[in-house]
Scaffold this active site. Sequence first.
Site, mmCIF file in Angstrom:
data_model
loop_
_atom_site.group_PDB
_atom_site.id
_atom_site.type_symbol
_atom_site.label_atom_id
_atom_site.label_comp_id
_atom_site.label_asym_id
_atom_site.label_seq_id
_atom_site.Cartn_x
_atom_site.Cartn_y
_atom_site.Cartn_z
ATOM 1 N N ARG A 17 -5.106 9.047 17.586
ATOM 2 C CA ARG A 17 -3.890 9.426 16.864
ATOM 3 C C ARG A 17 -3.457 8.402 15.805
ATOM 4 N NH1 ARG A 17 -0.232 10.697 21.881
ATOM 5 N NH2 ARG A 17 -1.901 9.563 22.928
ATOM 6 N N TYR A 370 -0.105 -25.573 -14.386
ATOM 7 C CA TYR A 370 -1.152 -25.310 -13.391
ATOM 8 C C TYR A 370 -1.823 -26.628 -13.040
ATOM 9 C CZ TYR A 370 -5.426 -24.187 -11.077
ATOM 10 O OH TYR A 370 -6.435 -24.185 -10.147
#
Length: 462
Positions: A17, A370
Amino acid sequence: MVDDATAVILAAGQGTRMKSRMAKVLHRAGGKALIEHVISAAKGVAPPQRIFVVAGHQAEAVGAVARAAGAGVIHQTEQLGTGHAVMCGEDRLAGLGGILLVLNGDCPMIRPQTLQQLIALYRETGSGAAMITADLDDPTGYGRIIRQPNGDVEAIVEHKAATDSEREVKEINVGFYCFDAAAFWKHVHEIRPDNPAGEYYLTDIIAILLKAGHRITALKAADSTEMLGINNRVELSAADRIMRERKARQLMLNGVTIEKPETVTIDADVVIGNDTIVGPFVQLTGNTTIGENCRIGASSIIENSTLANGVEVFPFSSISASTLDAGAQVGPYARLRLGAHLDEGAHVGNFVELKNTRLGAGSKSMHLAYLGDSQIGAKVNIGAGTITCNFDGKNKYPTSIGDRAFIGSNSTLVAPIEIGGGAYIAAGSVITDPVPEKALALGRARQVIKEGWTRKDKPAKS
Ligand code: UD1
Ligand code: CA
């Protein structure tokens, strides 16, 4: 008296199910696979356990999760029923005395305290078997508990096999049992697959043990949410919500402030110190530890990371597999990943990404940068727009920056590169050669002035 104890967790079924390619017990709620929750509950029970998981569907994946959580694996190649599942462990388990706990693998909300109560009932009553039951308004589909006049259990009747009057019974079998191991193994082969499904029902052992002269008792659960079995994704999400609520509640009672607790997602194993404040919509997952007096801003996501005391994370930051020492500050809108490490009092501001980078004590990178594969010393200032070029398309290279260096805005540091302590990089530089300590490096074209270049009489472009 210390009883020998073995726990067997049933997890071989597919869970049709769920409508999933993945075995049901591998689906996650509260930040863990369902099977991991049941293993942790079994681990929390004294006396010390041997824990086995019966695996069938996706046995390899289920087995891997089970082993990682410290359980052994029993294989059931064909799913011939819950009784058959336990029988598959006979070779390894039949010689073991003491108690045998059998636990449904798809009921993740069970708590160790409740299993402990089950064992206590089993012992105090001298039962051959004891089980946990619950009253349900709608007991459809479950095994029903048939009681004797004295309150002991007579049998468990599966829904499909139940008569109309048996179906009226609201007390159901939850799927947690404590057996006298010797009695169980002596009688388990009396279970016959004589039902429409042709399965060996574990539940048939109850009437068999009763007939053999054993007492059978049942513990009715006070809190039926704990007994919620997961059969579909609606129940999975209900379990997830309940586990999140439990976790948030436990943290709040332990001294953590959570703003709008209904919006946060905190995994079961996350640890948070006193007087830390967690903002709305925060997600704290995996193996995350947060110290005291921290502030985790709204909508931040922190996974598998360690934050010391007094760390401040401003809203909308994403932190993964990173370490933040005391008093570090991050965000808003910062991204730390793959082994980023902020030393004491380091600051990372908005739109700054750190990957595999250590930012030394008191160093700052406040805007738009960065920093990858870098070792950055103490009291360094990284200007806005600084980029470490750590990748040449094939390989990654390191950057090192000494203490008190000053990296001017919009610098491009082409790795591998070393910048000495106290060095000064002029804004807008592209740095390709090492910079010695305390030097000034300019890596940009000189500004050129062309006087009168914009002439009023310049012909307009057509
Ligand atoms: C079972 C009980 C029922 C109880 C209900 C509670 C039986 C016969 N019935 O029914 O009384 O009310 O749980 O949820 O036990 N499994 C295996 N191998 C198999 C079959 C099942 O490992 O061959 C595992 C499943 O993966 C699952 C658990 O056993 O984790 C229960 O099996 P399931 O088929 O869900 O049993 P129910 O029909 O729900
Ligand atoms: Ca079930």
